[in-house]
Enzyme design. Structure first.
Site, PDB file in Angstrom:
ATOM      1  N   TRP A 281       0.858  -1.039   0.297  1.00  0.00           N
ATOM      2  CA  TRP A 281      -0.013  -0.184   0.157  1.00  0.00           C
ATOM      3  C   TRP A 281       0.852   1.221   0.021  1.00  0.00           C
ATOM      4  O   TRP A 281       0.459   2.246  -0.544  1.00  0.00           O
ATOM      5  CB  TRP A 281      -1.175   0.100   1.172  1.00  0.00           C
ATOM      6  CG  TRP A 281      -1.539  -1.140   1.264  1.00  0.00           C
ATOM      7  CD1 TRP A 281      -1.522  -2.317   2.200  1.00  0.00           C
ATOM      8  CD2 TRP A 281      -2.580  -1.798   0.408  1.00  0.00           C
ATOM      9  NE1 TRP A 281      -2.604  -3.115   2.237  1.00  0.00           N
ATOM     10  CE2 TRP A 281      -3.164  -3.074   0.851  1.00  0.00           C
ATOM     11  CE3 TRP A 281      -3.246  -1.422  -0.895  1.00  0.00           C
ATOM     12  CZ2 TRP A 281      -4.118  -3.740   0.434  1.00  0.00           C
ATOM     13  CZ3 TRP A 281      -3.974  -2.022  -1.349  1.00  0.00           C
ATOM     14  CH2 TRP A 281      -4.484  -3.235  -0.817  1.00  0.00           C
ATOM     15  N   HIS A 282       1.862   1.335   0.530  1.00  0.00           N
ATOM     16  CA  HIS A 282       2.669   2.676   0.845  1.00  0.00           C
ATOM     17  C   HIS A 282       4.306   2.155   0.547  1.00  0.00           C
ATOM     18  O   HIS A 282       5.194   2.241   1.084  1.00  0.00           O
ATOM     19  CB  HIS A 282       2.730   2.933   2.278  1.00  0.00           C
ATOM     20  CG  HIS A 282       1.332   3.182   2.774  1.00  0.00           C
ATOM     21  ND1 HIS A 282       0.479   4.076   2.260  1.00  0.00           N
ATOM     22  CD2 HIS A 282       0.623   2.674   3.749  1.00  0.00           C
ATOM     23  CE1 HIS A 282      -0.536   4.041   2.829  1.00  0.00           C
ATOM     24  NE2 HIS A 282      -0.447   3.301   3.781  1.00  0.00           N
ATOM     25  N   TYR A 283       4.533   1.920  -1.012  1.00  0.00           N
ATOM     26  CA  TYR A 283       5.655   1.666  -1.373  1.00  0.00           C
ATOM     27  C   TYR A 283       6.586   2.864  -0.924  1.00  0.00           C
ATOM     28  O   TYR A 283       6.341   3.903  -1.667  1.00  0.00           O
ATOM     29  CB  TYR A 283       5.495   1.333  -2.919  1.00  0.00           C
ATOM     30  CG  TYR A 283       6.881   1.061  -3.606  1.00  0.00           C
ATOM     31  CD1 TYR A 283       7.660  -0.168  -3.196  1.00  0.00           C
ATOM     32  CD2 TYR A 283       7.576   1.895  -4.469  1.00  0.00           C
ATOM     33  CE1 TYR A 283       8.832  -0.562  -3.764  1.00  0.00           C
ATOM     34  CE2 TYR A 283       8.563   1.507  -4.644  1.00  0.00           C
ATOM     35  CZ  TYR A 283       9.348   0.536  -4.665  1.00  0.00           C
ATOM     36  OH  TYR A 283      10.577   0.280  -5.187  1.00  0.00           O
ATOM     37  N   HIS A 284       7.810   2.701  -0.924  1.00  0.00           N
ATOM     38  CA  HIS A 284       8.794   3.805  -0.825  1.00  0.00           C
ATOM     39  C   HIS A 284      10.168   3.263  -0.911  1.00  0.00           C
ATOM     40  O   HIS A 284      10.261   1.783  -0.618  1.00  0.00           O
ATOM     41  CB  HIS A 284       8.540   4.315   0.465  1.00  0.00           C
ATOM     42  CG  HIS A 284       9.031   3.755   1.886  1.00  0.00           C
ATOM     43  ND1 HIS A 284       8.200   2.836   2.312  1.00  0.00           N
ATOM     44  CD2 HIS A 284       9.973   3.644   2.408  1.00  0.00           C
ATOM     45  CE1 HIS A 284       8.380   2.378   3.125  1.00  0.00           C
ATOM     46  NE2 HIS A 284       9.837   2.852   3.592  1.00  0.00           N
TER      47      HIS A 284
ATOM     48  N   PRO B 299       2.189   7.955   4.211  1.00  0.00           N
ATOM     49  CA  PRO B 299       3.057   8.905   3.600  1.00  0.00           C
ATOM     50  C   PRO B 299       2.449   9.833   2.597  1.00  0.00           C
ATOM     51  O   PRO B 299       3.015  10.854   2.039  1.00  0.00           O
ATOM     52  CB  PRO B 299       4.016   7.965   2.847  1.00  0.00           C
ATOM     53  CG  PRO B 299       3.266   6.772   2.477  1.00  0.00           C
ATOM     54  CD  PRO B 299       2.116   6.534   3.534  1.00  0.00           C
TER      55      PRO B 299
END
Length: 99
Positions: A35-38, A75
């Site tokens: 869900w919150h790739y970084h 994020p």
């Protein structure tokens, strides 16, 4: 515990079947984020500190892929503020005192 995990969230890292007591290894084997790739666009290797793509003219990457560390929450606000900060910085550089 692994059999209880959600089937959609697949961790593609190789599992360490010999290490069953280490919490750190358990987390590496089971924790995933879709869900919150970084962090996939390494600063200094893919982009410069001012987010210019190395070896490509007039292209910047200003999103969560350039995070060195996770903000620890969703994020979205961090990405939006980073975009605003870099946008203002680019405009000031282009416009000089007119900005």
């Amino acid at each position: 515990m692994l059999s209880l995990s959600v089937k959609a969230n697949i961790n593609l890292r190789p599992k360490q079947v010999n290490d069953t007591k280490s919490m750190a290894q358990f987390c590496k084997d089971t924790v995933v984020t879709i869900w919150h790739y970084h962090g996939g666009c390494l600063v200094g290797k893919v982009v410069s500190p001012d987010r210019k793509v190395l070896g490509v003219n007039r292209l910047r990457v200003i999103d969560g892929s350039t995070f060195d560390e996770s903000p620890g929450t969703n994020p979205q606000a961090t990405v939006m503020m980073m975009g605003r900060y870099m946008g203002v910085k680019i405009l000031r550089k282009r416009l000089g005192n007119k900005a």
